[in-house]
Design a protein around this motif. Structure first.
Motif, PDB file in Angstrom:
ATOM      1  N   LEU A   1      16.278   4.083  -4.164  1.00 31.81           N
ATOM      2  CA  LEU A   1      17.025   5.133  -3.492  1.00 31.81           C
ATOM      3  C   LEU A   1      16.536   6.536  -3.843  1.00 31.81           C
ATOM      4  O   LEU A   1      16.863   7.494  -3.137  1.00 31.81           O
ATOM      5  CB  LEU A   1      18.517   5.008  -3.829  1.00 31.81           C
ATOM      6  CG  LEU A   1      19.191   3.726  -3.328  1.00 31.81           C
ATOM      7  CD1 LEU A   1      20.629   3.648  -3.815  1.00 31.81           C
ATOM      8  CD2 LEU A   1      19.143   3.648  -1.814  1.00 31.81           C
ATOM      9  N   SER A   2      15.755   6.657  -4.920  1.00 33.55           N
ATOM     10  CA  SER A   2      15.235   7.972  -5.309  1.00 33.55           C
ATOM     11  C   SER A   2      13.902   8.298  -4.645  1.00 33.55           C
ATOM     12  O   SER A   2      13.334   9.362  -4.903  1.00 33.55           O
ATOM     13  CB  SER A   2      15.080   8.040  -6.829  1.00 33.55           C
ATOM     14  OG  SER A   2      14.123   7.094  -7.282  1.00 33.55           O
ATOM     15  N   LEU A   3      13.390   7.403  -3.798  1.00 36.01           N
ATOM     16  CA  LEU A   3      12.136   7.669  -3.101  1.00 36.01           C
ATOM     17  C   LEU A   3      12.317   8.782  -2.074  1.00 36.01           C
ATOM     18  O   LEU A   3      13.436   9.042  -1.619  1.00 36.01           O
ATOM     19  CB  LEU A   3      11.647   6.400  -2.397  1.00 36.01           C
ATOM     20  CG  LEU A   3      11.194   5.243  -3.289  1.00 36.01           C
ATOM     21  CD1 LEU A   3      10.945   4.000  -2.432  1.00 36.01           C
ATOM     22  CD2 LEU A   3       9.933   5.600  -4.042  1.00 36.01           C
TER      23      LEU A   3
ATOM     24  N   LEU B   1      18.651  -4.164  -0.292  1.00 39.36           N
ATOM     25  CA  LEU B   1      19.327  -3.299   0.663  1.00 39.36           C
ATOM     26  C   LEU B   1      19.385  -3.958   2.044  1.00 39.36           C
ATOM     27  O   LEU B   1      20.406  -3.874   2.746  1.00 39.36           O
ATOM     28  CB  LEU B   1      18.610  -1.953   0.752  1.00 39.36           C
ATOM     29  CG  LEU B   1      18.761  -1.032  -0.460  1.00 39.36           C
ATOM     30  CD1 LEU B   1      17.898   0.216  -0.286  1.00 39.36           C
ATOM     31  CD2 LEU B   1      20.219  -0.637  -0.661  1.00 39.36           C
ATOM     32  N   PHE B   2      18.295  -4.626   2.439  1.00 40.28           N
ATOM     33  CA  PHE B   2      18.286  -5.281   3.745  1.00 40.28           C
ATOM     34  C   PHE B   2      19.321  -6.402   3.802  1.00 40.28           C
ATOM     35  O   PHE B   2      20.113  -6.492   4.751  1.00 40.28           O
ATOM     36  CB  PHE B   2      16.892  -5.836   4.038  1.00 40.28           C
ATOM     37  CG  PHE B   2      16.848  -6.743   5.234  1.00 40.28           C
ATOM     38  CD1 PHE B   2      16.858  -6.225   6.516  1.00 40.28           C
ATOM     39  CD2 PHE B   2      16.812  -8.122   5.069  1.00 40.28           C
ATOM     40  CE1 PHE B   2      16.838  -7.066   7.619  1.00 40.28           C
ATOM     41  CE2 PHE B   2      16.791  -8.965   6.174  1.00 40.28           C
ATOM     42  CZ  PHE B   2      16.800  -8.432   7.450  1.00 40.28           C
TER      43      PHE B   2
ATOM     44  N   LEU C   1      10.998   6.067   2.024  1.00 36.38           N
ATOM     45  CA  LEU C   1      12.046   5.047   1.989  1.00 36.38           C
ATOM     46  C   LEU C   1      12.315   4.504   3.386  1.00 36.38           C
ATOM     47  O   LEU C   1      12.483   3.284   3.567  1.00 36.38           O
ATOM     48  CB  LEU C   1      13.318   5.634   1.393  1.00 36.38           C
ATOM     49  CG  LEU C   1      14.519   4.688   1.274  1.00 36.38           C
ATOM     50  CD1 LEU C   1      14.181   3.499   0.404  1.00 36.38           C
ATOM     51  CD2 LEU C   1      15.733   5.428   0.721  1.00 36.38           C
ATOM     52  N   ALA C   2      12.330   5.380   4.388  1.00 36.77           N
ATOM     53  CA  ALA C   2      12.570   4.921   5.762  1.00 36.77           C
ATOM     54  C   ALA C   2      11.447   4.006   6.236  1.00 36.77           C
ATOM     55  O   ALA C   2      11.695   2.971   6.871  1.00 36.77           O
ATOM     56  CB  ALA C   2      12.713   6.124   6.690  1.00 36.77           C
ATOM     57  N   ALA C   3      10.199   4.367   5.928  1.00 36.53           N
ATOM     58  CA  ALA C   3       9.064   3.533   6.340  1.00 36.53           C
ATOM     59  C   ALA C   3       9.111   2.175   5.646  1.00 36.53           C
ATOM     60  O   ALA C   3       8.858   1.129   6.274  1.00 36.53           O
ATOM     61  CB  ALA C   3       7.749   4.248   6.029  1.00 36.53           C
ATOM     62  N   MET C   4       9.446   2.159   4.361  1.00 36.38           N
ATOM     63  CA  MET C   4       9.505   0.894   3.628  1.00 36.38           C
ATOM     64  C   MET C   4      10.639   0.014   4.138  1.00 36.38           C
ATOM     65  O   MET C   4      10.481  -1.203   4.278  1.00 36.38           O
ATOM     66  CB  MET C   4       9.662   1.165   2.138  1.00 36.38           C
ATOM     67  CG  MET C   4       8.442   1.771   1.488  1.00 36.38           C
ATOM     68  SD  MET C   4       8.689   2.058  -0.257  1.00 36.38           S
ATOM     69  CE  MET C   4       9.125   0.428  -0.807  1.00 36.38           C
ATOM     70  N   LEU C   5      11.792   0.620   4.418  1.00 34.91           N
ATOM     71  CA  LEU C   5      12.909  -0.163   4.943  1.00 34.91           C
ATOM     72  C   LEU C   5      12.605  -0.688   6.340  1.00 34.91           C
ATOM     73  O   LEU C   5      13.030  -1.797   6.695  1.00 34.91           O
ATOM     74  CB  LEU C   5      14.184   0.690   4.955  1.00 34.91           C
ATOM     75  CG  LEU C   5      14.772   1.023   3.585  1.00 34.91           C
ATOM     76  CD1 LEU C   5      15.985   1.933   3.735  1.00 34.91           C
ATOM     77  CD2 LEU C   5      15.155  -0.243   2.825  1.00 34.91           C
ATOM     78  N   LEU C   6      11.856   0.089   7.127  1.00 39.00           N
ATOM     79  CA  LEU C   6      11.464  -0.378   8.452  1.00 39.00           C
ATOM     80  C   LEU C   6      10.533  -1.587   8.344  1.00 39.00           C
ATOM     81  O   LEU C   6      10.703  -2.592   9.060  1.00 39.00           O
ATOM     82  CB  LEU C   6      10.783   0.754   9.222  1.00 39.00           C
ATOM     83  CG  LEU C   6      10.315   0.419  10.644  1.00 39.00           C
ATOM     84  CD1 LEU C   6      11.509   0.041  11.508  1.00 39.00           C
ATOM     85  CD2 LEU C   6       9.570   1.607  11.248  1.00 39.00           C
TER      86      LEU C   6
ATOM     87  N   ARG D   1       0.832  -1.205   0.000  1.00 36.83           N
ATOM     88  CA  ARG D   1       0.000   0.000   0.000  1.00 36.83           C
ATOM     89  C   ARG D   1       0.861   1.247   0.000  1.00 36.83           C
ATOM     90  O   ARG D   1       0.543   2.240  -0.678  1.00 36.83           O
ATOM     91  CB  ARG D   1      -0.906   0.004   1.235  1.00 36.83           C
ATOM     92  CG  ARG D   1      -1.933  -1.107   1.258  1.00 36.83           C
ATOM     93  CD  ARG D   1      -2.717  -1.094   2.560  1.00 36.83           C
ATOM     94  NE  ARG D   1      -3.457   0.160   2.711  1.00 36.83           N
ATOM     95  CZ  ARG D   1      -4.015   0.547   3.846  1.00 36.83           C
ATOM     96  NH1 ARG D   1      -3.909  -0.228   4.935  1.00 36.83           N
ATOM     97  NH2 ARG D   1      -4.678   1.679   3.911  1.00 36.83           N
ATOM     98  N   LEU D   2       1.960   1.215   0.730  1.00 37.02           N
ATOM     99  CA  LEU D   2       2.859   2.368   0.776  1.00 37.02           C
ATOM    100  C   LEU D   2       3.529   2.590  -0.579  1.00 37.02           C
ATOM    101  O   LEU D   2       3.688   3.740  -1.024  1.00 37.02           O
ATOM    102  CB  LEU D   2       3.913   2.143   1.860  1.00 37.02           C
ATOM    103  CG  LEU D   2       4.806   3.334   2.229  1.00 37.02           C
ATOM    104  CD1 LEU D   2       3.971   4.486   2.751  1.00 37.02           C
ATOM    105  CD2 LEU D   2       5.837   2.908   3.265  1.00 37.02           C
TER     106      LEU D   2
END
Length: 353
Positions: free
Chosen positions: A223-225, A139-140, A230-235, A73-74
């Motif tokens: 990386l262009s988000l 990235l993770f 980007l922080a929310a998605m990586l979390l 959704r994000l």
């Protein structure tokens, strides 16, 4: 050319006898390996598995599905129309079913693109969503790989075959660094004549170039988000994979084993990477053998066999069981809504012979 929204539905969800046979083999292989490695003692361990830990594993699996649905959704950001958590969860489970039911997970991306196209998102934009998803995962795992290498070098870890594992991790980091440099310079390398790889056929060169360009585009788009997105998605990505890779640790605890969580994480990461070489859906065979071989030095054979079986039941079989109803439901809706390619031509198109 037909779009996804007007594609022939039977071509999307039709099953061939070979595919069915491969899925049945993938479903039964963990049972056969458990009986072969652990014997009757392994089945006794499975029957005595604590119900509380099993319920916790089921809860973590369901939570992982919802985290991925929230990430979807994000990533969409309303571009596919109003999409609640329930609808995103259905798309997630249907895609995961196709991912687990096809060799190499090839059906997962195609199913995701079809379902997003049904919601009005063009395949080009759907591909970008898939690339962002893959970019976050990459990235993770690159971050975790670097952390594991540092941990193995600066701390006194007690791993089996420690020197071999440290060498393998260092080699993986070196390969990842080399690949990152190559991807960064990829457009220039593809234009250079000395890197044409003439010893490969033209089709293989094109497939290799498309794969490398897709990898580069995934990282670039991710990386262009916007930083907050980007922080929310990586979390969400981090929480998902930490919970998903804790399933094996819980399975080991349930059968009476005593293995470090970091080792179970590393075991899954290495085994699942090796499972990509398997021709069976879900990496069946390679995943069980890889995880079992890395657990055997630390626990009894019957314990390792029981832990691997329970881990696969939650991390693979459960995904198939939960995703199958959604996959079939979406496929049936697509079959009913899509016009038949072989049917009569609409009247509006008969005006111009």
């Amino acid at each position: 050319m037909l779009s996804f929204s007007h594609a022939k539905p039977s071509a999307w969800w039709r099953w061939r006898p070979l595919q069915v046979a491969m899925i049945l083999l993938a479903l039964g292989l963990p049972l056969a390996l458990t009986a072969w490695i652990g014997g009757s003692d392994a089945w006794q361990r499975v029957r005595q598995f604590p119900l509380g830990i099993l319920l916790l594993m089921l809860f973590l699996a369901c939570l992982c599905w919802n985290l991925n649905a929230a990430r979807l959704r994000l990533m969409l950001g309303g571009r596919a129309g109003p999409l609640g958590q329930r609808g995103a969860l259905g798309i997630e489970l249907a895609s995961k079913f196709a991912l687990c039911a096809t060799p190499g997970g090839s059906g997962g991306p195609a199913t995701l693109l079809v379902l997003l196209a049904q919601r009005g998102l063009p395949p080009s934009k759907g591909s970008a969503v898939f690339l962002i998803d893959q970019g976050c995962d990459m990235l993770f795992f690159l971050s975790m790989l670097g952390g594991l290498v540092i941990l193995s070098l600066v701390s006194d870890v007690n791993w089996p075959h420690q020197t071999l594992v440290q060498s393998a991790l260092a080699g993986l980091v070196a390969c990842a660094t080399l690949v990152s440099l190559l991807v960064y310079q990829l457009p220039r390398l593809l234009r250079a004549r000395r890197f044409r790889l003439t010893w490969l056929s033209r089709d293989r060169r094109r497939r290799l170039a498309r794969g490398c360009l897709g990898f580069r585009q995934a990282l670039k788009v991710t990386l262009s988000l916007p930083p907050t997105t980007l922080a929310a998605m990586l979390l969400l990505t981090t929480a998902h994979w930490l919970m998903r890779y804790s399933l094996l640790y819980l399975a080991v605890l349930g059968v009476g084993g005593d293995v470090d969580w970091v080792w179970t994480f590393l075991t899954q990461m290495l085994a699942m990477a090796a499972s990509q070489l398997s021709f069976l859906p879900g990496g069946a065979g390679a995943a069980e053998v890889g995880v079992g071989s890395l657990l055997l030095p630390l626990m009894a054979a019957e314990q390792a066999a029981a832990a691997v079986l329970i881990w696969r039941l939650i991390s693979y079989h459960l995904y198939l069981a939960a995703g199958a109803p959604f996959f079939l439901s979406y496929g049936f809706r697509l079959f009913r809504r899509s016009p038949s390619i072989d049917g009569p031509v609409p009247e509006a198109k008969k005006e111009h012979p």
